[in-house]
Design a protein around this motif. Structure first.
Motif, short mmCIF file in Angstrom:
data_model
loop_
_atom_site.label_atom_id
_atom_site.label_comp_id
_atom_site.label_asym_id
_atom_site.label_seq_id
_atom_site.Cartn_x
_atom_site.Cartn_y
_atom_site.Cartn_z
N LEU A 120 -8.21 -0.28 -8.17
CA LEU A 120 -6.84 0.13 -8.49
C LEU A 120 -5.85 -0.46 -7.49
N PRO A 152 0.82 6.56 -14.39
CA PRO A 152 0.39 6.48 -12.99
C PRO A 152 -0.44 7.72 -12.62
N THR A 204 -2.52 9.96 -9.37
CA THR A 204 -2.50 10.23 -7.94
C THR A 204 -3.89 10.07 -7.35
N TYR A 242 1.57 -1.34 -0.47
CA TYR A 242 0.84 -1.51 -1.73
C TYR A 242 -0.58 -1.89 -1.35
N ALA A 302 -1.63 8.55 -2.43
CA ALA A 302 -1.17 7.33 -3.09
C ALA A 302 -0.90 7.58 -4.57
N ARG A 303 -0.03 6.74 -5.13
CA ARG A 303 0.25 6.75 -6.57
C ARG A 303 -0.26 5.42 -7.13
N CYS A 304 -1.26 5.46 -7.99
CA CYS A 304 -1.88 4.25 -8.52
C CYS A 304 -1.18 3.83 -9.81
N CYS A 350 -2.32 0.59 -5.75
CA CYS A 350 -1.59 1.83 -5.51
C CYS A 350 -0.50 1.63 -4.46
#
Length: 178
Positions: free
Chosen positions: A66, A97, A99, A116, A80-82, A68
């Motif tokens: 992923l 998205p 988490t 990132y 993180a937000r993927c 993120c």
């Protein structure tokens, strides 16, 4: 014996544990049941059955890679937000998205908020998912300067801001840094 195929609905019985070993999108609830609308493929010779979904949901699974954005850094883990999953033709945007968390024992370098990253899904029992950035091809793929917010450039093992000159050491994903 030929291979048999049958359309199955979510929750429909696929096979009994005594009869078949079931793989794919199925779960055990006394008997194996389909977890998604799909085609059950039975191989009576090897006593296996596989439930193949009709439509792939794109939801991250264990072992997926992923991309993120690190949203926060806590004492126990990074949050993180993927936003994308690595596919056959490169990164594919996730429909929604998700988490994720990265515990300190699964990080072998420095990662900052706003970076990132490229990470592997260790446990898909989520969301939130559990990620790892251990390994040479995992880590930061794009970083922002902590002072002025511009994209940092790579110089050896360091990241340097082209505007203000700030330098920082991060865990860089080899071959993937933009």
């Amino acid at each position: 014996m030929p291979v048999e195929r049958r359309l199955v609905l979510p929750g429909e019985e696929v096979a009994t544990p005594e009869e078949f070993a079931v793989d794919g999108r199925a779960y055990l609830d006394g008997v194996f049941r389909a977890a998604a609308l799909g085609v059950a493929v039975y191989d009576r010779k090897s006593h296996t059955a596989v439930v193949k979904p009709v439509k792939v949901d794109g939801y991250p699974r264990q072992g997926d890679i992923l991309y993120c954005v690190v949203t926060s850094k806590g004492v126990r883990a990074l949050s993180a937000r993927c936003v994308a999953k690595e596919g056959g033709e490169g990164p594919e945007e996730l429909k929604y998205p998700v988490t994720a968390f990265i515990p300190p024992q699964l990080v072998d370098g420095r990662i900052g908020v706003g970076d990132y990253i490229r990470a592997r899904v260790v446990s898909s029992l989520g969301p939130p998912f559990l990620l790892s950035v251990k390994g040479p091809t995992f880590g930061v793929v794009r970083a922002l300067c902590p002072k002025c917010g511009n994209v940092m450039r790579r110089r050896g093992n360091k990241l340097v801001c082209p505007v203000c000159g700030a330098a920082d050491v991060r865990k860089i994903a080899q071959g993937f840094y933009v």
